[in-house]
Design a protein around this motif. Structure first.
Motif, PDB file in Angstrom:
ATOM      1  N   PHE A 167       1.013  17.144  24.917  1.00 16.10           N
ATOM      2  CA  PHE A 167       2.327  16.970  25.058  1.00 16.10           C
ATOM      3  C   PHE A 167       3.080  16.938  26.448  1.00 16.10           C
ATOM      4  CE2 PHE A 167       7.131  17.776  24.757  1.00 16.10           C
ATOM      5  CZ  PHE A 167       7.442  16.382  24.050  1.00 16.10           C
ATOM      6  N   THR A 191       4.570  13.494  28.739  1.00 18.59           N
ATOM      7  CA  THR A 191       6.013  13.628  29.482  1.00 18.59           C
ATOM      8  C   THR A 191       5.860  13.724  30.845  1.00 18.59           C
ATOM      9  OG1 THR A 191       5.946  15.882  29.392  1.00 18.59           O
ATOM     10  CG2 THR A 191       6.970  15.053  27.576  1.00 18.59           C
ATOM     11  N   LYS A 249       3.603   9.534  30.940  1.00 18.95           N
ATOM     12  CA  LYS A 249       4.002   8.337  30.220  1.00 18.95           C
ATOM     13  C   LYS A 249       2.897   7.512  29.952  1.00 18.95           C
ATOM     14  CE  LYS A 249       8.738   9.618  31.027  1.00 18.95           C
ATOM     15  NZ  LYS A 249       8.460  10.692  31.502  1.00 18.95           N
ATOM     16  N   LEU A 285       6.019  15.667  17.846  1.00 18.17           N
ATOM     17  CA  LEU A 285       6.661  15.747  19.119  1.00 18.17           C
ATOM     18  C   LEU A 285       6.822  14.730  19.978  1.00 18.17           C
ATOM     19  CD1 LEU A 285       5.376  19.047  20.510  1.00 18.17           C
ATOM     20  CD2 LEU A 285       7.877  18.627  19.955  1.00 18.17           C
ATOM     21  N   GLU A 294       9.204  11.929  18.531  1.00 25.07           N
ATOM     22  CA  GLU A 294      10.832  12.578  18.649  1.00 25.07           C
ATOM     23  C   GLU A 294      11.131  12.184  20.053  1.00 25.07           C
ATOM     24  OE1 GLU A 294      10.634  16.474  17.530  1.00 25.07           O
ATOM     25  OE2 GLU A 294      10.793  16.044  15.372  1.00 25.07           O
ATOM     26  N   TYR A 295      10.054  12.431  20.906  1.00 24.98           N
ATOM     27  CA  TYR A 295      10.491  12.165  22.839  1.00 24.98           C
ATOM     28  C   TYR A 295      10.461  10.484  22.871  1.00 24.98           C
ATOM     29  CZ  TYR A 295       9.577  12.283  27.608  1.00 24.98           C
ATOM     30  OH  TYR A 295       9.540  12.190  29.038  1.00 24.98           O
ATOM     31  N   ASP A 296       9.585   9.904  22.348  1.00 26.43           N
ATOM     32  CA  ASP A 296       9.526   8.554  22.521  1.00 26.43           C
ATOM     33  C   ASP A 296       9.085   7.798  21.246  1.00 26.43           C
ATOM     34  OD1 ASP A 296       8.776   6.096  23.341  1.00 26.43           O
ATOM     35  OD2 ASP A 296       7.260   6.383  24.801  1.00 26.43           O
TER      36      ASP A 296
END
Length: 122
Positions: free
Chosen positions: A39, A43, A46, A67, A70-72
């Protein structure tokens, strides 16, 4: 293209990397050994695609995929796992993954991944 492989098995990381490189000329492969590291790297870099093993220490693949999504929400994820239970596959498909691929990863499965990614680019 950037590809992140998240798998606690260094052997699986090496095999997957080599097979993928057979099909893609310009690819940057980043490795992570567990979901937490995966993760963090997701981040930071990318990546265009992520390969996720489900059974890992610290943060497992289920948690990592949750996760990342939710982030992308548009993250492009392939699950590559030895866990082939239908309930697990259905749960992963609910996250709109690109594909669920059973281990062991081999040339035929690498070609399948190539065809899916090639289709995305058209």
């Amino acid at each position: 293209m950037k590809l992140l492989i998240v798998d606690d098995s260094s052997f699986s990381q090496i095999v997957t990397s080599k097979l993928i490189k057979n099909f893609f000329e310009d690819i940057d492969i980043i490795l992570a050994n567990d979901g937490e590291d995966g993760f963090k790297k997701y981040t930071e870099i990318k990546p265009d695609y992520v390969f996720v093993d489900l059974l890992m220490p610290k943060l497992n693949g289920h948690g990592l995929i949750k996760l990342i999504k939710e982030y992308d929400k548009n993250a492009k994820i392939f699950v590559i796992s030895a866990d082939v239970q239908n309930s697990v596959k259905k749960e992963m498909e609910a996250y709109e993954i690109k594909s669920f691929i059973n281990k062991p990863f081999n040339e035929e499965k690498a070609k399948l991944v190539f065809d899916i990614i090639k289709g995305d680019m058209q």
